[in-house]
Enzyme design. Structure first.
Site, PDB file in Angstrom:
ATOM      1  N   CYS A 109       8.368  34.638  65.885  1.00 18.91           N
ATOM      2  CA  CYS A 109       9.717  35.209  65.937  1.00 18.91           C
ATOM      3  C   CYS A 109      10.758  34.263  65.318  1.00 18.91           C
ATOM      4  O   CYS A 109      10.785  34.098  64.114  1.00 18.91           O
ATOM      5  CB  CYS A 109      10.066  35.629  67.356  1.00 18.91           C
ATOM      6  SG  CYS A 109      11.466  36.778  67.418  1.00 18.91           S
ATOM      7  N   HIS A 206       5.775  39.074  68.958  1.00 14.62           N
ATOM      8  CA  HIS A 206       5.487  38.071  69.994  1.00 14.62           C
ATOM      9  C   HIS A 206       4.075  38.269  70.555  1.00 14.62           C
ATOM     10  O   HIS A 206       3.888  38.946  71.571  1.00 14.62           O
ATOM     11  CB  HIS A 206       6.494  38.181  71.135  1.00 14.62           C
ATOM     12  CG  HIS A 206       7.809  37.531  70.881  1.00 14.62           C
ATOM     13  ND1 HIS A 206       8.085  36.229  71.234  1.00 14.62           N
ATOM     14  CD2 HIS A 206       8.933  38.007  70.306  1.00 14.62           C
ATOM     15  CE1 HIS A 206       9.326  35.925  70.897  1.00 14.62           C
ATOM     16  NE2 HIS A 206       9.863  36.995  70.324  1.00 14.62           N
ATOM     17  N   GLU A 208       2.294  36.204  72.252  1.00 12.97           N
ATOM     18  CA  GLU A 208       2.136  35.590  73.586  1.00 12.97           C
ATOM     19  C   GLU A 208       2.503  36.556  74.705  1.00 12.97           C
ATOM     20  O   GLU A 208       2.069  36.381  75.860  1.00 12.97           O
ATOM     21  CB  GLU A 208       2.966  34.301  73.677  1.00 12.97           C
ATOM     22  CG  GLU A 208       4.447  34.466  73.982  1.00 12.97           C
ATOM     23  CD  GLU A 208       5.285  34.983  72.819  1.00 12.97           C
ATOM     24  OE1 GLU A 208       6.490  35.203  73.018  1.00 12.97           O
ATOM     25  OE2 GLU A 208       4.739  35.155  71.707  1.00 12.97           O
TER      26      GLU A 208
END
Length: 239
Positions: A109, A206, A208
């Site tokens: 990001c 993202h 994660e």
């Protein structure tokens, strides 16, 4: 030994004399994803650039506030652009140190955008205002189109869904990077290094947040993306 992964941190944007004390923080999802993949996360407060680049095997550039547009020769476009000058300055030096040593970098990001700018690229400061698209919504899962032969295509196929929580995007790609995935509108959503000897993977989305406790079945489980990165870091460091 497990690879040590330096992770850049976000802040409360404080630090001036009339503001509260500056605080360093980091969403736990980054550390959890690295640890689950077999790495050891090391958070990086705004100090010790050389020491982190020396002792850690790779760098994860995390998300957060916008990159200051003066780094790519522009003024702030509008009041949606929120910058943290101290974080920019620190992370640019940290990233340069890892690049000089040829160590792997995983960019996510804001980190995806910052590395692009550092390598001579630039950004759309406000995707909605400049492109007419909404990509800043935690509930969105939009189609991702992976380039053939890219790491994401090898892991998840040509088309799959990802999350979308960014209001800026890459406009001109930085030197030495190749785009490896796009949104349906053509927004660059991932890149890799053109140089096979420099391990750089980056995503606008993202990953994660798409593994572990936050994963749901609307997307692939991106735990395997982090595992592939840790395996590549281990190979690069000879462990």
């Amino acid at each position: 030994m497990k690879p040590l992964i330096a992770i850049s941190c976000t802040t409360n944007c404080a630090g001036l004399s009339d503001q509260p004390a500056r605080m360093i923080e980091n969403p736990i999802a980054y550390s959890n994803a690295i640890a689950a993949a077999g790495g050891v996360p090391i958070l990086t407060p705004e100090c010790c650039v050389g020491e982190y680049a020396e002792m850690c095997d790779a760098l994860l550039l995390s998300g957060g506030h916008d990159v200051d547009p003066t780094w790519y020769g522009e003024d702030v476009l509008n009041d949606t652009v929120h910058i943290d000058l101290s974080r920019d300055a620190y992370e640019i030096e940290l990233t340069k140190a890892f690049l000089r040593k040829g160590k792997p970098i995983l960019a996510i990001c804001r980190g995806f955008q910052l590395l692009n700018v550092l390598l001579g690229g630039d950004l759309y400061q406000d995707v909605l205002a400049q492109m007419g698209f909404v990509h800043m919504n935690r509930d969105i899962r939009h189609p991702f189109y992976a380039e053939e032969g890219s790491v994401l295509e090898r892991l998840y196929g040509e088309v799959f869904r990802v999350n979308s929580t960014h209001h800026q995007a890459i406009r001109r790609l930085g030197k030495g990077l190749k785009a490896t995935g796009h949104s349906v509108e053509g927004i660059i959503e991932s890149y890799e290094s053109e140089n096979p000897s420099q391990l750089i993977w980056g995503t606008q989305f993202h990953p994660e947040r798409l593994t572990g406790a936050q994963w749901d079945d609307r997307t692939p489980d991106f735990g395997s993306y982090f595992s592939a990165f840790i395996e590549a870091v281990s190979r690069a460091s000879g462990e």
